[in-house]
Scaffold this motif. Sequence first.
Motif, PDB file in Angstrom:
ATOM      1  N   ASP A   1      -3.148   3.563   8.788  1.00 22.64           N
ATOM      2  CA  ASP A   1      -2.434   4.679   9.069  1.00 22.64           C
ATOM      3  C   ASP A   1      -1.078   4.472   8.929  1.00 22.64           C
ATOM      4  N   VAL A   2      -0.563   3.625   9.289  1.00 18.09           N
ATOM      5  CA  VAL A   2       1.232   3.377   9.256  1.00 18.09           C
ATOM      6  C   VAL A   2       1.329   3.360   7.922  1.00 18.09           C
ATOM      7  N   ALA A   3       0.609   2.814   7.035  1.00  8.99           N
ATOM      8  CA  ALA A   3       0.828   2.641   5.681  1.00  8.99           C
ATOM      9  C   ALA A   3       0.931   4.060   5.047  1.00  8.99           C
ATOM     10  N   TRP A   4      -0.120   5.032   5.491  1.00  9.55           N
ATOM     11  CA  TRP A   4      -0.212   6.372   4.873  1.00  9.55           C
ATOM     12  C   TRP A   4       1.126   7.143   5.432  1.00  9.55           C
ATOM     13  N   ARG A   5       1.605   6.856   6.668  1.00 11.35           N
ATOM     14  CA  ARG A   5       2.880   7.435   7.284  1.00 11.35           C
ATOM     15  C   ARG A   5       4.080   7.128   6.402  1.00 11.35           C
ATOM     16  N   ASN A   6       4.098   5.764   6.168  1.00 12.53           N
ATOM     17  CA  ASN A   6       5.338   5.092   5.134  1.00 12.53           C
ATOM     18  C   ASN A   6       5.244   5.619   4.035  1.00 12.53           C
ATOM     19  N   ALA A   7       3.965   5.848   3.426  1.00 19.84           N
ATOM     20  CA  ALA A   7       3.990   6.361   2.000  1.00 19.84           C
ATOM     21  C   ALA A   7       4.586   7.968   1.932  1.00 19.84           C
ATOM     22  N   GLN A   8       4.277   8.718   3.025  1.00 24.72           N
ATOM     23  CA  GLN A   8       4.649  10.290   3.229  1.00 24.72           C
ATOM     24  C   GLN A   8       6.261  10.043   3.338  1.00 24.72           C
ATOM     25  N   ARG A   9       6.799   9.023   4.078  1.00 21.87           N
ATOM     26  CA  ARG A   9       8.164   8.838   4.072  1.00 21.87           C
ATOM     27  C   ARG A   9       8.973   8.385   2.721  1.00 21.87           C
ATOM     28  N   ILE A  10       8.366   7.336   1.952  1.00 20.31           N
ATOM     29  CA  ILE A  10       8.846   6.972   0.780  1.00 20.31           C
ATOM     30  C   ILE A  10       8.637   8.210  -0.238  1.00 20.31           C
ATOM     31  N   TRP A  11       7.596   8.959   0.031  1.00 17.06           N
ATOM     32  CA  TRP A  11       7.472  10.193  -1.131  1.00 17.06           C
ATOM     33  C   TRP A  11       8.544  11.038  -1.060  1.00 17.06           C
TER      34      TRP A  11
ATOM     35  N   LEU B   1       0.784  -1.246  -0.121  1.00 16.51           N
ATOM     36  CA  LEU B   1       0.031   0.201  -0.060  1.00 16.51           C
ATOM     37  C   LEU B   1       0.892   1.338  -0.136  1.00 16.51           C
ATOM     38  N   PRO B   2       1.822   1.564   0.835  1.00 19.13           N
ATOM     39  CA  PRO B   2       2.806   2.721   0.653  1.00 19.13           C
ATOM     40  C   PRO B   2       3.077   3.019  -0.703  1.00 19.13           C
ATOM     41  N   PHE B   3       3.781   1.821  -1.470  1.00 12.98           N
ATOM     42  CA  PHE B   3       4.114   2.111  -2.684  1.00 12.98           C
ATOM     43  C   PHE B   3       3.072   2.452  -3.738  1.00 12.98           C
ATOM     44  N   ALA B   4       2.059   1.926  -3.647  1.00  9.95           N
ATOM     45  CA  ALA B   4       0.900   2.003  -4.412  1.00  9.95           C
ATOM     46  C   ALA B   4       0.351   3.503  -4.324  1.00  9.95           C
ATOM     47  N   LEU B   5       0.479   4.031  -3.010  1.00 15.76           N
ATOM     48  CA  LEU B   5      -0.096   5.564  -2.900  1.00 15.76           C
ATOM     49  C   LEU B   5       0.921   6.370  -3.399  1.00 15.76           C
ATOM     50  N   VAL B   6       2.135   6.096  -3.357  1.00 14.58           N
ATOM     51  CA  VAL B   6       3.266   7.151  -3.950  1.00 14.58           C
ATOM     52  C   VAL B   6       3.146   6.885  -5.417  1.00 14.58           C
ATOM     53  N   THR B   7       2.951   5.676  -5.925  1.00 15.54           N
ATOM     54  CA  THR B   7       2.807   5.827  -7.308  1.00 15.54           C
ATOM     55  C   THR B   7       1.482   6.483  -8.096  1.00 15.54           C
TER      56      THR B   7
ATOM     57  N   ARG C   1      17.963   5.442  -1.007  1.00  7.43           N
ATOM     58  CA  ARG C   1      17.164   5.413   0.167  1.00  7.43           C
ATOM     59  C   ARG C   1      15.704   4.955  -0.266  1.00  7.43           C
ATOM     60  N   HIS C   2      15.184   4.936  -1.355  1.00  8.02           N
ATOM     61  CA  HIS C   2      13.947   4.328  -1.769  1.00  8.02           C
ATOM     62  C   HIS C   2      14.165   2.738  -1.564  1.00  8.02           C
ATOM     63  N   GLU C   3      15.240   2.297  -2.089  1.00 12.19           N
ATOM     64  CA  GLU C   3      15.572   0.794  -1.925  1.00 12.19           C
ATOM     65  C   GLU C   3      15.679   0.105  -0.520  1.00 12.19           C
ATOM     66  N   ARG C   4      16.060   1.069   0.417  1.00 15.42           N
ATOM     67  CA  ARG C   4      16.183   0.820   1.881  1.00 15.42           C
ATOM     68  C   ARG C   4      14.904   0.654   2.532  1.00 15.42           C
TER      69      ARG C   4
ATOM     70  N   LYS D   1      13.133  -2.327   1.368  1.00 11.11           N
ATOM     71  CA  LYS D   1      13.751  -3.702   2.063  1.00 11.11           C
ATOM     72  C   LYS D   1      13.048  -3.785   3.376  1.00 11.11           C
ATOM     73  N   ARG D   2      13.165  -2.452   3.957  1.00 12.26           N
ATOM     74  CA  ARG D   2      12.674  -2.244   5.552  1.00 12.26           C
ATOM     75  C   ARG D   2      11.149  -2.723   5.515  1.00 12.26           C
ATOM     76  N   LEU D   3      10.430  -2.185   4.720  1.00 11.96           N
ATOM     77  CA  LEU D   3       8.890  -2.683   4.774  1.00 11.96           C
ATOM     78  C   LEU D   3       8.596  -4.280   4.282  1.00 11.96           C
ATOM     79  N   ASP D   4       9.496  -4.992   3.460  1.00 11.78           N
ATOM     80  CA  ASP D   4       9.514  -5.995   3.108  1.00 11.78           C
ATOM     81  C   ASP D   4       9.832  -6.991   4.177  1.00 11.78           C
TER      82      ASP D   4
END
Length: 256
Positions: A210-220, A138-144, A228-231, A234-237
């Motif tokens: 909500d955590v996924a939304w926060r992670n999306a903001q971090r990835i954004w 979900l975080p990556f889908a939000l960013v895309t 950093r994106h790859e880190r 990997k962290r979320l995976d």
Amino acid sequence: MTEPVWGPVQADMVDLLAEHPADVPAVVDHLTRLQDLLVQLPPLLDSCPLADFNRLYLTITTSVLEGLYTDRFVDPAFLSRLDVEFAARYFDALRLWSDGNPATPNAWACLFERMCGPDARPLPSAAAGVNAHINFDLPFALVTTFAHLESEPVDSSDQHRDYLEINKIFAEKIPELRRGYLERWQLLIDMLNGNIDDWYQGELVGYTRDVAWRNAQRIWRCRHDPHRHERERKRLDDAAAALGRLLLSPLGALLQ
């Protein structure tokens, strides 16, 4: 000769995964056809752990589609695009697994590995799929989605309010979905518990999203920095994979 990943439905599955749904009705159709194939997978057939998750995902996505038809959302273009991007990550993981590609996300591999047994109980299986899809995809889908719409994930925006509206859909559907995974004796215990389990699991889904939304903001913020994106990926995976393995363990069976 290596046994096909999808056994007797290999050809049908390859054909299905070769398609890329372009809108929400197509996603619902894709998930419906996928469910029809998953319940034919030996040796578990309709007890396939992935089918347990896919059934839940199909139910929620169908409700999102109904919400789009009834003007439930403020920004339907955002919700539609997010739904397509979200589903694409699930289908991409299935495609990678089908090809035997080591790039299959670990968050999904721990569930895919259970398709040929040993059997896993339905509720932990569905929970493991939800974990992979929300905590990792979900975080990556939000960013895309935001990149495609030339917008960004801002708290209290129309998009954020629509995103939170999906929590209400989960809350509406959780009681029926959860009871569908229970055996008769478990339903009796569930009845004695009243609405506690439904409330708790609804709250858990809301917190996780909500955590996924926060992670999306971090990835954004690091989307233009490949390292950093790859880190973050990997962290979320790794985190989702660890939780998925726990859910599918004997300890996770206590969920049901």
